[in-house]
Write an enzyme that holds these catalytic residues in place. Sequence first.
Site, short mmCIF file in Angstrom:
data_model
loop_
_atom_site.label_atom_id
_atom_site.label_comp_id
_atom_site.label_asym_id
_atom_site.label_seq_id
_atom_site.Cartn_x
_atom_site.Cartn_y
_atom_site.Cartn_z
N ASP A 14 -4.39 2.96 -9.67
CA ASP A 14 -5.80 2.66 -9.42
C ASP A 14 -6.76 3.71 -9.96
OD1 ASP A 14 -4.77 0.47 -7.96
OD2 ASP A 14 -4.56 1.74 -6.19
N GLY A 18 -6.82 0.08 -16.69
CA GLY A 18 -7.18 -1.20 -17.31
C GLY A 18 -8.41 -1.05 -18.19
N HIS A 42 -5.20 -4.58 -12.44
CA HIS A 42 -6.09 -3.87 -13.36
C HIS A 42 -7.44 -4.57 -13.41
CE1 HIS A 42 -2.43 -2.05 -15.66
NE2 HIS A 42 -2.59 -1.56 -14.46
N ALA A 269 -6.87 -4.09 -5.58
CA ALA A 269 -7.15 -5.28 -6.38
C ALA A 269 -6.07 -6.35 -6.18
CB ALA A 269 -7.24 -4.91 -7.85
P1 IMP Z 1 5.71 -2.04 -4.45
O1 IMP Z 1 5.47 -1.55 -5.83
O2 IMP Z 1 5.03 -3.33 -4.12
O3 IMP Z 1 7.18 -2.05 -4.11
O4 IMP Z 1 5.07 -0.98 -3.44
C1 IMP Z 1 5.55 0.36 -3.33
C2 IMP Z 1 4.39 1.34 -3.15
O5 IMP Z 1 3.65 1.39 -4.36
C3 IMP Z 1 3.38 0.95 -2.08
O6 IMP Z 1 2.87 2.13 -1.51
C4 IMP Z 1 2.31 0.21 -2.85
O7 IMP Z 1 1.07 0.20 -2.19
C5 IMP Z 1 2.28 1.05 -4.10
N1 IMP Z 1 1.78 0.32 -5.28
C6 IMP Z 1 2.45 -0.59 -6.01
N2 IMP Z 1 1.68 -1.00 -7.04
C7 IMP Z 1 0.53 -0.32 -6.96
C8 IMP Z 1 -0.65 -0.29 -7.77
O8 IMP Z 1 -0.77 -0.96 -8.80
N3 IMP Z 1 -1.64 0.56 -7.34
C9 IMP Z 1 -1.52 1.33 -6.24
N4 IMP Z 1 -0.44 1.35 -5.47
C10 IMP Z 1 0.58 0.52 -5.83
#
Ligand code: IMP
Length: 353
Positions: A14, A18, A42, A269
Amino acid sequence: MVKADVIVDLQAGDTGKGKVAYNLMNQYGAVMRYNGGGNAGHTIHVRKNPFVCTDKPLYTKVITHQLPCGVLGKRMSIIGPECVVNIADLEAEIRGLELQGFSDVREHLMVDYRAHVVTDTHLEEDGRDVVIGTTKKGIGPAYMSKIERTGIRVGDLPSHNFKVCDVIDVFYNNTRSYFQFPFEDTIRVLCEGAQGYQLDVNFGKYPFVTASHCVSGAVCLNGIPPNAIEKVIGVMKVYETYVGNDPEREMKNDPWLEKIQELGGEIGATTGRKRKVNWLNLNEVVTAIQVNGVTEIYVNKIDILEKVDKYGVYADGLNFISTAKQFQKFVESFIKERTNVTQIRWSRSAQTL
Ligand code: IMP
């Protein structure tokens, strides 16, 4: 010949990758997503009509999850072999963009046949997570199936509503049928990362990490060799945000941080969850720069700190700095004294660099 530049997030996702990818993509023949799947979100402000000159350009806000940003600008866009794909969500994402007027998304999209499919079983399993605080997009279970060697790959499906490719073919064997470059034989690929260094399955704070490799090295798991990589573009913002259940990253009771959360629009998002905000941690950023081999940096959201007018930063302890100018100077010297990065650009806009 393939040459690649990499966009990598230096924090916990974040940071505005993007926007950076979208604004740079015109310099490349292709854009490739190199890790993760629908857990990413993104936010991109697409210039509506570049041919109409007005004082205020018009933008359409677009949120992509699995699609590389290249589809928004008629660039060959590849979902790489190291990604996982939810087919129904991908279809919905493409349709959503078509409804927003991007009529040629399918024409520019290709998914490598090796990418693994996120199934309903993966979604159900991830839906039960209460420990990590995942996005519930089935990402961890899909990578588990891949490693267990029980997964389904995109190429195993009987039919597809998008083009399926083999990156080896695209980059090395049959290049001219994919890219019409009359004067140049080099394919320049912009590799667009998802999530961020602090969420990397090796380097993040395990177990509060995602299941994929988010570091720049992950690009090489997608058919790009290390010696093809030229620039590694690190993206960071002027404070930290984190979404997940790590008890050590609970947001402190601090009105300044709450103000940043509000003015920075720090809401996920993908999940709509509020992001937990903390002051910038420069020691961690320096480590991220080193591990990712970053050559240049974009720093986002200095405009938000200016609105709040409070400049906190962890750099061997928490410091408060009086003005935005001094803060910028402090950050730049801290990074430049400890790494090989020489170029640091500051962005004040959600739309442009
Ligand atoms: P997962 O990727 O859904 O398995 O989540 C694992 C950890 O990564 C969690 O703490 C999510 O909130 C974080 N996470 C996964 N994708 C994103 C992203 O695109 N931005 C911020 N945090 C993310």
